[in-house]
Design an enzyme around this catalytic site. Structure first.
Site, PDB file in Angstrom:
ATOM      1  CB  ALA A 176      -0.954   0.002   1.195  1.00 30.10           C
ATOM      2  N   GLY A 210       3.570   1.782  -1.822  1.00 28.04           N
ATOM      3  CA  GLY A 210       4.224   1.992  -3.106  1.00 28.04           C
ATOM      4  C   GLY A 210       3.445   2.944  -3.997  1.00 28.04           C
ATOM      5  CB  ALA A 220      -6.423  -8.092 -15.984  1.00 29.04           C
ATOM      6  CG  HIS A 227       5.753   0.498 -19.229  1.00 28.40           C
ATOM      7  ND1 HIS A 227       5.502  -0.327 -20.301  1.00 28.40           N
ATOM      8  CD2 HIS A 227       4.591   0.572 -18.523  1.00 28.40           C
ATOM      9  CE1 HIS A 227       4.240  -0.736 -20.246  1.00 28.40           C
ATOM     10  NE2 HIS A 227       3.668  -0.204 -19.175  1.00 28.40           N
ATOM     11  CE  LYS A 270       6.121  -3.159 -17.283  1.00 29.66           C
ATOM     12  NZ  LYS A 270       5.434  -3.604 -16.057  1.00 29.66           N
ATOM     13  CB  THR A 273      -0.207  -4.128 -21.202  1.00 26.97           C
ATOM     14  OG1 THR A 273      -0.642  -3.827 -19.876  1.00 26.97           O
ATOM     15  CG2 THR A 273      -1.233  -3.615 -22.202  1.00 26.97           C
TER      16      THR A 273
END
Length: 269
Positions: free
Chosen positions: A9, A11, A122, A155, A159, A166
């Site tokens: 929480a 981050g 997802a 990105h 990352k 995605t």
């Protein structure tokens, strides 16, 4: 009112998930976790996110708060997500997974747990991206047999996995619509003398730079024309709002594996 626990929480994504849960009229943040070594353990989650006092304090172990939440939202790293997945299985809790970078064995474990508890997973929780997945399926059925398919994603510099979940999801949508498995046709790197591309391959290119939230383009290229389907995200709240929407939807569902296609009812289009 669905009671939500946010893993990680403190981050960047975690704080957005706290905010999204707070503004959703059907959700309430009732627990949040951080790594045991974090100096933020014990801090009020609302104050941490600039939303005022919630009287909900960061814990180093969600099991300590297991009676205080219905659904876990986890956008952390695979090892932490799998631990929270096991916690949910043991206590009959639902889980929304936004973590990427799982191995095939880890994905199989998630599928197995989904036989016991409700799981939404997802690669991307934005409504726009999931609509793009459906558009790609339709484009692939029309153009996939004669076009070269390439996927480019960009990105921010922080990352840690590539290509993005995605981008892989886009590739899976295209490959599946053409009757292929992505693992059989994906090309993730090109360097040196590679020879001509094969007819069926789906190429991936990755950019990591600056503070790019997320940009994805799928290209169907023929001689004389090409079609590009692009999604650009400019704010992580897009993903957070979608994940909270998924959590609220999931709470009333039986055990099973679900995706954002199910949450948004896109199979009905």
């Amino acid at each position: 009112m669905v009671r939500i626990a946010i893993a990680g929480a403190a981050g960047r994504m975690g704080r957005n998930l706290v905010k999204a849960s707070h503004i959703n009229p059907d959700a309430s943040v009732t627990a949040g976790s951080e790594r045991p070594e974090s100096s933020l353990v014990g801090v009020d989650i609302g104050e941490l996110c600039g939303e005022g006092k919630f009287d909900v304090f960061l814990t180093d172990d969600l099991e300590k708060e297991v009676d205080n939440f219905d659904v876990v939202i986890d956008f952390t790293v695979p090892v932490s997500t799998l631990a929270n997945l096991e916690l949910c299985k043991q206590h009959g809790k639902s889980i929304v997974i936004g973590t990427t970078g799982f191995s095939e064995e880890e994905r199989a474990l998630i599928d197995a747990v989904a036989k016991h508890v409700p799981v939404v997973m997802a690669p991307n929780y934005s409504v726009g991206v999931n609509l793009v997945f459906k558009l790609l399926e339709k484009a692939a059925k029309v153009m996939g047999d004669y076009c070269d398919v390439e996927i480019v994603e960009a990105h921010h510099r922080h990352k840690v996995d590539a290509p993005s979940g995605t981008a892989i999801g886009m590739g899976e949508a295209i490959a599946g619509a053409m009757g292929n498995k992505l693992s059989d046709v994906a090309v993730y790197a090109r360097e040196g003398i590679t020879g001509e591309r094969t007819k069926d391959e789906i190429g991936f290119a990755t950019i990591r730079a600056g503070d790019i939230v997320g940009e994805h383009t799928a290209m169907f290229a023929d001689i004389g024309e090409r079609v590009e389907i692009t999604h650009k995200a400019t704010d992580r709240m897009t993903f957070a709002n979608g994940a909270v929407k998924a959590a609220v939807w999931l709470h009333s569902k039986p055990a099973g594996f679900y995706t954002m296609t199910d949450v948004l009812g896109l199979n009905e289009l």
